[in-house]
Design an enzyme around this catalytic site. Structure first.
Site, mmCIF file in Angstrom:
data_model
loop_
_atom_site.group_PDB
_atom_site.id
_atom_site.type_symbol
_atom_site.label_atom_id
_atom_site.label_comp_id
_atom_site.label_asym_id
_atom_site.label_seq_id
_atom_site.Cartn_x
_atom_site.Cartn_y
_atom_site.Cartn_z
ATOM 1 N N ASP A 1 0.841 -1.199 0.000
ATOM 2 C CA ASP A 1 0.000 0.000 0.000
ATOM 3 C C ASP A 1 0.880 1.254 0.000
ATOM 4 O O ASP A 1 1.557 1.542 0.985
ATOM 5 C CB ASP A 1 -0.899 -0.022 1.245
ATOM 6 C CG ASP A 1 -2.050 0.964 1.130
ATOM 7 O OD1 ASP A 1 -2.080 1.742 0.168
ATOM 8 O OD2 ASP A 1 -2.916 0.953 2.028
ATOM 9 N N ASP A 2 0.910 1.961 -1.126
ATOM 10 C CA ASP A 2 1.648 3.223 -1.246
ATOM 11 C C ASP A 2 3.156 3.033 -1.377
ATOM 12 O O ASP A 2 3.934 3.925 -1.015
ATOM 13 C CB ASP A 2 1.415 4.153 -0.038
ATOM 14 C CG ASP A 2 0.055 4.817 -0.020
ATOM 15 O OD1 ASP A 2 -0.793 4.458 -0.843
ATOM 16 O OD2 ASP A 2 -0.158 5.691 0.845
ATOM 17 N N CYS B 1 -5.444 4.696 -3.844
ATOM 18 C CA CYS B 1 -5.688 3.326 -3.375
ATOM 19 C C CYS B 1 -6.885 2.644 -4.032
ATOM 20 O O CYS B 1 -6.740 1.656 -4.743
ATOM 21 C CB CYS B 1 -5.911 3.328 -1.861
ATOM 22 S SG CYS B 1 -4.640 4.143 -0.897
ATOM 23 N N ASP C 1 -0.198 -0.496 -5.001
ATOM 24 C CA ASP C 1 -1.361 0.122 -5.657
ATOM 25 C C ASP C 1 -1.045 1.494 -6.239
ATOM 26 O O ASP C 1 -1.636 1.916 -7.229
ATOM 27 C CB ASP C 1 -2.565 0.180 -4.711
ATOM 28 C CG ASP C 1 -2.282 0.923 -3.416
ATOM 29 O OD1 ASP C 1 -1.122 1.337 -3.175
ATOM 30 O OD2 ASP C 1 -3.231 1.100 -2.618
ATOM 31 N N ASN C 2 -0.124 2.219 -5.615
ATOM 32 C CA ASN C 2 0.268 3.547 -6.132
ATOM 33 C C ASN C 2 1.641 3.888 -5.575
ATOM 34 O O ASN C 2 2.125 3.247 -4.638
ATOM 35 C CB ASN C 2 -0.750 4.639 -5.743
ATOM 36 C CG ASN C 2 -1.060 4.679 -4.257
ATOM 37 O OD1 ASN C 2 -2.088 4.139 -3.822
ATOM 38 N ND2 ASN C 2 -0.184 5.287 -3.483
HETATM 39 CA CA CA Z 1 -2.397 3.059 -1.610
#
Ligand code: CA
Length: 541
Positions: free
Chosen positions: A53-54, A80, A314-315
Site C-alpha cells: 500500500d503506497d 488506493c 497500488d500507487n
Molecule cells: Ca495506496
C-alpha cells in the site's frame, strides 16, 4: 503500474526493505513446467499476488539507490481504491467507475459490488477450480455498514480475511469469511502484516494438493500510520528522504496545486517527511519477512517451481517532490510508477522488461497464466506473459496508455487551515494541500524506444495542460507545452480523447493521426496509422 519483469534494475540493497524483492529475483526461475503450466489440462500453475500500500519505486521505496536501468511500471490511477479496483477488474477507472476512496466515489459501493466486482478476475479463477485466499486491505470502504458490512464476501473467494476500512497495523476489525473478528494491539496476535503472513502459511499447509491455488496478500505497509513491528522500530536510523531530482523544486510552470506549497519547504515539513520516509521503510521490513517465509513455505511443500509470484503496489508516493510534503494523487513519476517483480515458470531470472506495463494488465496476465481465453474477459489491459516469458507466448507491448485521476476536496474550509478556502483536501503538514476538486486530470503517455512523452489535461477552469519529454527531462522539471510544436499537441490530444472513452478492445487498438507527413513525391498527406497489437497498417487519407 506497468510491468517489467523484474530483475535487473535492482542494485545491491542496504536495507531489508529491498530484500523481499531481491529474494524474488535471485531465486532461480525454473523452466521445468514450460508451456504445460499455461494450459488447463496439465496441473495449472499456482499464483501469489502481493500488493503493498503506497510503495513507491522512484524514491527508493523498493531498493535503495536504483542505478541500473529504467523500469516502467505504472498504475493507471495513483490512489488506493481506484487502483485496487483496476487491479481486480483489469479496467481503467472510467470503466469500473471507482473515482476515489469514498463510498460516494464508488469505493466498494453497492454499485461496484453488483457490477465490476462480480466480474473481477478471482471469479474466473474460482471457476477454473483454483483455491482462492485473500488476506489484508481490500478496498478502503470494505466492511463499512453502507458497503454490506463484514458479511459481504466478494464472489470468487474461498478463504477471506479482509480488513475493514483503510490500512491499520493494530486495533482493527477483519471480516473472516463473513464474520467480524476484532483485533487489539498485541504484537503476536494482532500485527496485521504478520497476521497476513501467518494465515497464508496455514492456508498453504491445509490446501488440497490436487488443485492449484491463488493467494492475494495485501499488507498495510508502507501506508500511514507507519507502525513498525517492535523488532524493526530502530531500523534505518540514519535514513532520510532523497534530496535529488525534483525534491523541493518549485512547481512554477505546473497546475496551480503545485504552485501553492512554500518553497523552499519549512523545517517542520522536512522533519515530518524524513520521519515518514524512515518509518515507511521500517514497516516494509515486515513485508520482507512475509516474502521470505512464503518462499520457504512454497519450497517446503514442493510448489515453488510451479508458482508465479507477483510483487507490486497500488500507487507510488512522494516525500518533498516539488515541495509537496507527503502523499500520492499527482500525475508525476513518483506517484504513478510502482514496483513490479515477477518470478515463475518460463521467466528467466534477473531480467528487466523495458516495455511499459500497467496495473490493468495484471488481471489478464494472471488469467493467461491459468489458461483462460483472455479475449473473453471484459478487460482494458493486456497480458504481459509474452514480455516476461517469450517461450510461452507471442505478443507485443502497447505504444501508449492512459493515466486518470478524479480530484477530491472538502465542501468547507479545513478548520486547521482557516486561510484556505473550500474545495481542497489532504492539507497537511503545514497546510500544504495535496488534492483539490480540480486536481482532476487525464494523461496520455507515449513510451517506446523512440519516445517518452507525457501529455496531461486538467478538468479545471483554465483547461490547464502539462507536457513533459521524459527522455531529456526525467524529473519533469519543465512543462514544455508552450514550446512544443502544436501538431504534436494535437496528436497527443487526439490520443487522449480516444483513450478516455475506450473500452476493452478499443483500449488496445490505437489510431494515431500523424499530420502533414511528406511522401517521396514531396506532396503533403495525412497518414493514418493504426497499430493493432503491434501490427502497423498505413493508409493515405
Ligand atoms: Ca495506496
Amino acid at each position: 503500474m506497468a510491468a517489467q519483469p523484474l530483475g535487473t534494475g535492482v542494485s545491491s540493497s542496504r536495507r531489508r526493505g529491498a530484500s523481499a524483492a531481491v529474494t524474488l529475483l535471485l531465486l532461480p526461475a525454473l523452466l521445468t513446467c514450460g508451456v504445460r503450466c499455461a494450459v488447463p489440462r496439465a496441473k495449472p500453475s499456482n499464483i501469489v499476488l502481493i500488493v503493498t500500500d503506497d510503495q513507491d519505486v522512484v524514491l527508493g521505496g523498493l531498493v535503495s539507490g536504483q542505478k541500473k536501468g529504467e523500469r516502467y511500471q505504472f498504475t493507471v490511477t495513483p490512489l488506493c481504491c481506484p487502483s485496487r479496483s483496476s487491479i481486480l477488474t483489469g479496467q481503467y477507472p472510467h470503466n469500473h467507475g471507482v473515482r476515489n476512496n469514498s463510498l460516494s466515489g464508488n469505493c466498494s459501493s453497492p454499485q461496484w459490488q453488483k457490477g465490476p466486482e462480480s466480474q473481477a478476475f478471482p471469479v474466473f479463477l474460482s471457476k477454473l477450480e483454483y483455491q482462492t485466499f485473500f488476506a489484508g486491505k481490500y478496498l478502503n470502504q470494505y466492511g463499512q455498514k453502507d458497503a454490506g458490512h463484514v458479511g459481504h464476501i466478494p464472489p470468487g473467494w474461498d478463504h477471506w480475511h479482509a480488513l475493514v476500512g483503510n490500512s491499520q497495523y493494530y486495533n482493527y476489525s477483519l471480516s473472516v469469511n463473513g464474520k467480524e473478528e476484532k483485533h487489539g494491539d498485541n504484537y503476536g496476535d494482532d500485527y496485521l502484516t504478520d497476521l497476513i503472513t501467518n494465515r497464508s502459511l496455514t492456508f498453504l499447509d491445509n490446501r488440497s494438493p490436487q488443485l492449484p491455488f491463488f493467494l492475494l496478500l495485501s499488507p498495510p505497509a508502507p501506508h500511514a500510520p507507519w507502525t513498525a513491528a517492535p523488532q524493526h522500530q530502530k531500523d534505518y536510523a540514519d535514513i532520510k528522504a532523497p534530496r535529488d531530482g525534483s525534491f523541493d523544486k518549485p512547481g512554477k510552470d505546473k497546475h496551480w496545486l503545485l504552485r501553492q506549497p512554500a518553497n523552499p519547504m519549512t523545517a517542520s515539513s522536512l522533519t515530518y517527511l524524513d520521519n515518514a520516509y524512515r518509518k515507511r521503510w521500517q514497516t516494509l521490513a515486515s513485508v520482507d519477512d512475509m516474502v521470505e517465509k512464503l518462499v520457504e513455505k512454497l519450497k517446503s511443500i514442493d510448489e515453488l517451481n510451479n508458482t508465479y509470484i507477483f510483487y507490486t503496489s497500488d500507487n507510488g508516493y512522494h516525500t518533498g517532490q516539488f515541495s509537496l510534503p507527503i502523499d500520492k494523487r499527482q500525475l508525476y513519476e513518483f506517484d504513478i510508477r510502482v514496483p513490479l517483480l515477477v518470478r515463475g515458470p518460463g521467466i528467466a531470472p534477473n531480467q528487466t522488461v523495458e516495455a511499459p506495463v500497467l496495473n490493468i494488465d495484471l488481471a489478464p496476465t494472471i488469467l493467461d497464466i491459468c489458461g483462460f481465453n483472455v479475449s473473453l474477459a471484459n478487460v482494458d489491459g493486456q497480458s504481459f506473459l509474452s514480455q516476461m516469458a517469450p517461450s510461452l507466448r507471442n505478443g507485443t507491448a502497447r505504444p501508449f496508455f492512459l493515466v486518470e485521476h478524479t480530484g477530491e476536496g472538502h465542501l468547507t474550509s479545513d478548520p486547521s487551515c482557516p486561510s484556505l478556502g473550500p474545495g481542497l483536501s489532504q492539507c497537511f503538514p503545514d497546510c500544504v494541500c495535496e488534492d483539490a476538486y480540480n486536481n482532476t486530470y487525464a494523461c496520455v503517455r507515449t513510451l517506446d524506444s523512440s519516445q517518452n512523452l507525457q501529455y496531461c489535461e486538467f478538468a479545471d477552469s483554465e483547461s490547464f495542460v502539462e507536457m513533459y519529454d521524459l527522455k531529456s527531462d526525467p524529473h519533469q522539471l519543465e512543462n514544455i507545452v508552450k514550446k512544443v510544436d502544436p501538431s504534436v499537441l494535437q496528436v497527443m490530444n487526439q490520443r487522449l480523447i480516444k483513450l478516455q472513452s475506450c473500452q476493452g478492445q478499443s483500449c488496445r487498438v490505437f489510431v494515431v493521426l500523424l499530420p502533414f507527413v511528406k511522401d517521396r513525391r514531396n506532396t503533403v498527406k495525412n497518414l493514418l496509422t493504426i497499430i493493432l497489437h503491434g501490427k502497423k497498417l498505413k493508409w493515405n487519407v
